[in-house]
Scaffold this motif. Sequence first.
Motif, PDB file in Angstrom:
ATOM      1  N   ASP A   1       0.820  -1.213   0.000  1.00  0.00           N
ATOM      2  CA  ASP A   1       0.000   0.000   0.000  1.00  0.00           C
ATOM      3  C   ASP A   1       0.852   1.260   0.000  1.00  0.00           C
ATOM      4  N   PHE A   2       2.111   1.140   0.420  1.00  0.00           N
ATOM      5  CA  PHE A   2       2.971   2.310   0.503  1.00  0.00           C
ATOM      6  C   PHE A   2       3.751   2.582  -0.781  1.00  0.00           C
ATOM      7  N   VAL A   3       3.499   1.769  -1.813  1.00  0.00           N
ATOM      8  CA  VAL A   3       4.221   1.975  -3.064  1.00  0.00           C
ATOM      9  C   VAL A   3       3.717   3.227  -3.777  1.00  0.00           C
ATOM     10  N   SER A   4       2.403   3.423  -3.806  1.00  0.00           N
ATOM     11  CA  SER A   4       1.889   4.574  -4.556  1.00  0.00           C
ATOM     12  C   SER A   4       0.666   5.229  -3.929  1.00  0.00           C
ATOM     13  N   GLU A   5       0.211   4.728  -2.779  1.00  0.00           N
ATOM     14  CA  GLU A   5      -1.028   5.257  -2.227  1.00  0.00           C
ATOM     15  C   GLU A   5      -0.829   5.920  -0.866  1.00  0.00           C
ATOM     16  N   LEU A   6      -0.626   5.126   0.164  1.00  0.00           N
ATOM     17  CA  LEU A   6      -0.551   5.669   1.513  1.00  0.00           C
ATOM     18  C   LEU A   6       0.831   6.241   1.807  1.00  0.00           C
ATOM     19  N   ASP A   7       0.928   6.968   2.946  1.00  0.00           N
ATOM     20  CA  ASP A   7       2.223   7.446   3.406  1.00  0.00           C
ATOM     21  C   ASP A   7       2.373   7.110   4.888  1.00  0.00           C
ATOM     22  N   GLN A   8       3.497   7.476   5.462  1.00  0.00           N
ATOM     23  CA  GLN A   8       3.756   7.271   6.878  1.00  0.00           C
ATOM     24  C   GLN A   8       4.128   8.623   7.481  1.00  0.00           C
ATOM     25  N   PRO A   9       3.113   9.407   7.886  1.00  0.00           N
ATOM     26  CA  PRO A   9       3.373  10.764   8.388  1.00  0.00           C
ATOM     27  C   PRO A   9       4.415  10.772   9.504  1.00  0.00           C
ATOM     28  N   GLY A  10       5.301  11.743   9.418  1.00  0.00           N
ATOM     29  CA  GLY A  10       6.395  11.832  10.376  1.00  0.00           C
ATOM     30  C   GLY A  10       7.630  11.088   9.921  1.00  0.00           C
ATOM     31  N   VAL A  11       7.462  10.161   9.000  1.00  0.00           N
ATOM     32  CA  VAL A  11       8.595   9.411   8.438  1.00  0.00           C
ATOM     33  C   VAL A  11       8.796   9.838   6.982  1.00  0.00           C
ATOM     34  N   TRP A  12       7.761   9.668   6.163  1.00  0.00           N
ATOM     35  CA  TRP A  12       7.804  10.098   4.767  1.00  0.00           C
ATOM     36  C   TRP A  12       6.388  10.347   4.270  1.00  0.00           C
ATOM     37  N   ASN A  13       6.277  11.221   3.280  1.00  0.00           N
ATOM     38  CA  ASN A  13       4.973  11.559   2.699  1.00  0.00           C
ATOM     39  C   ASN A  13       4.856  11.190   1.225  1.00  0.00           C
ATOM     40  N   ASP A  14       5.936  11.290   0.482  1.00  0.00           N
ATOM     41  CA  ASP A  14       5.955  10.874  -0.919  1.00  0.00           C
ATOM     42  C   ASP A  14       6.928   9.716  -1.071  1.00  0.00           C
ATOM     43  N   ALA A  15       6.461   8.636  -1.678  1.00  0.00           N
ATOM     44  CA  ALA A  15       7.330   7.485  -1.918  1.00  0.00           C
ATOM     45  C   ALA A  15       8.407   7.836  -2.941  1.00  0.00           C
ATOM     46  N   PRO A  16       9.491   7.087  -2.977  1.00  0.00           N
ATOM     47  CA  PRO A  16      10.520   7.324  -4.001  1.00  0.00           C
ATOM     48  C   PRO A  16       9.918   7.279  -5.405  1.00  0.00           C
ATOM     49  N   ALA A  17      10.398   8.133  -6.270  1.00  0.00           N
ATOM     50  CA  ALA A  17       9.867   8.218  -7.629  1.00  0.00           C
ATOM     51  C   ALA A  17      10.187   6.953  -8.414  1.00  0.00           C
ATOM     52  N   GLU A  18       9.191   6.437  -9.095  1.00  0.00           N
ATOM     53  CA  GLU A  18       9.396   5.304  -9.995  1.00  0.00           C
ATOM     54  C   GLU A  18       9.839   5.826 -11.360  1.00  0.00           C
ATOM     55  N   GLY A  19      10.946   5.317 -11.854  1.00  0.00           N
ATOM     56  CA  GLY A  19      11.395   5.675 -13.195  1.00  0.00           C
ATOM     57  C   GLY A  19      11.873   7.094 -13.357  1.00  0.00           C
ATOM     58  N   HIS A  20      12.212   7.763 -12.253  1.00  0.00           N
ATOM     59  CA  HIS A  20      12.653   9.156 -12.347  1.00  0.00           C
ATOM     60  C   HIS A  20      13.746   9.406 -11.317  1.00  0.00           C
ATOM     61  N   LEU A  21      14.912   9.837 -11.796  1.00  0.00           N
ATOM     62  CA  LEU A  21      16.028  10.191 -10.927  1.00  0.00           C
ATOM     63  C   LEU A  21      15.931  11.689 -10.663  1.00  0.00           C
ATOM     64  N   VAL A  22      15.557  12.051  -9.432  1.00  0.00           N
ATOM     65  CA  VAL A  22      15.308  13.465  -9.127  1.00  0.00           C
ATOM     66  C   VAL A  22      16.565  14.289  -9.380  1.00  0.00           C
ATOM     67  N   GLU A  23      16.351  15.579  -9.631  1.00  0.00           N
ATOM     68  CA  GLU A  23      17.427  16.432 -10.161  1.00  0.00           C
ATOM     69  C   GLU A  23      18.663  16.477  -9.282  1.00  0.00           C
ATOM     70  N   HIS A  24      18.500  16.631  -7.968  1.00  0.00           N
ATOM     71  CA  HIS A  24      19.697  16.790  -7.132  1.00  0.00           C
ATOM     72  C   HIS A  24      20.514  15.504  -7.081  1.00  0.00           C
ATOM     73  N   VAL A  25      19.840  14.355  -7.185  1.00  0.00           N
ATOM     74  CA  VAL A  25      20.562  13.079  -7.209  1.00  0.00           C
ATOM     75  C   VAL A  25      21.253  12.912  -8.560  1.00  0.00           C
ATOM     76  N   ALA A  26      20.535  13.216  -9.634  1.00  0.00           N
ATOM     77  CA  ALA A  26      21.131  13.115 -10.968  1.00  0.00           C
ATOM     78  C   ALA A  26      22.352  14.023 -11.090  1.00  0.00           C
ATOM     79  N   ARG A  27      22.274  15.216 -10.491  1.00  0.00           N
ATOM     80  CA  ARG A  27      23.391  16.153 -10.575  1.00  0.00           C
ATOM     81  C   ARG A  27      24.640  15.579  -9.901  1.00  0.00           C
ATOM     82  N   GLU A  28      24.454  14.955  -8.738  1.00  0.00           N
ATOM     83  CA  GLU A  28      25.611  14.425  -8.027  1.00  0.00           C
ATOM     84  C   GLU A  28      26.181  13.194  -8.728  1.00  0.00           C
ATOM     85  N   VAL A  29      25.313  12.347  -9.247  1.00  0.00           N
ATOM     86  CA  VAL A  29      25.786  11.181  -9.999  1.00  0.00           C
ATOM     87  C   VAL A  29      26.553  11.650 -11.241  1.00  0.00           C
TER      88      VAL A  29
END
Length: 231
Positions: free
Chosen positions: A82-110
């Motif tokens: 359920d935590f793959v694309s629907e629910l979250d765990q408030p206080g821990v995380w709200n958006d799951a890791p992006a599927e198929g997308h390397l976010v900009e700041h990570v891509a920049r460092e790589v």
Amino acid sequence: MDTATRSAPAGRWIAEAVRAATPDTVAALVPARFPAYARVFHPAVRYAGDDDVHVRWDEVAAANGATPHRLMQWPGVTGSWDFVSELDQPGVWNDAPAEGHLVEHVAREVAAVLATETATPGECWFGWDDGGAADLPRLRLPRSDLLLVRGPVDRATANFAPEPQEQSAALWWPADRAWCVVTDPALMSTYVGGSVDAVDALLATRLEVAPAQPGDPVTPDSDPVNPVEPR
């Protein structure tokens, strides 16, 4: 300026290698020709007022009593599909890791690391899935169908999708083939093949990175340490 290719000979070496590999493994994404491999975990996001805080998988695992390890998968460290694309765990995380997308700041460092590990940082190839919008020949891979463009290594930070969508390159490598980076459309991790020095440099960054092997499983249900009920 980027130039689209009307054929895909530049990526043929990748296509031939991954087609011959065992499905759903690192080698089915990145050719099994490199001395070393790395897995870059896409961060989750926690809301903190107006700020987004990037959350590591090992933090999520600790919060859920799971065991962090190099083969961990998101359902395993959160304890539920359920935590793959629907629910979250408030206080821990709200958006799951992006599927198929390397976010900009990570891509920049790589990209910054890999720029020093090739003799051709100004001449790289980038592939992305444009949904077949462009009437051009494709680089057809077992898990994706990509259009190729050329550009410098820092093109890896670009958004290849029309706004407001976000889509990093699904595949990129330099002309000298010193390394190869793959962000599969269905996965929450990016895999890199390269020299031992390149992988060591990635492991030394502030990013969450683990060593990988060509035979490692990559699917979300492949966590051997943190079992989760079948989907």
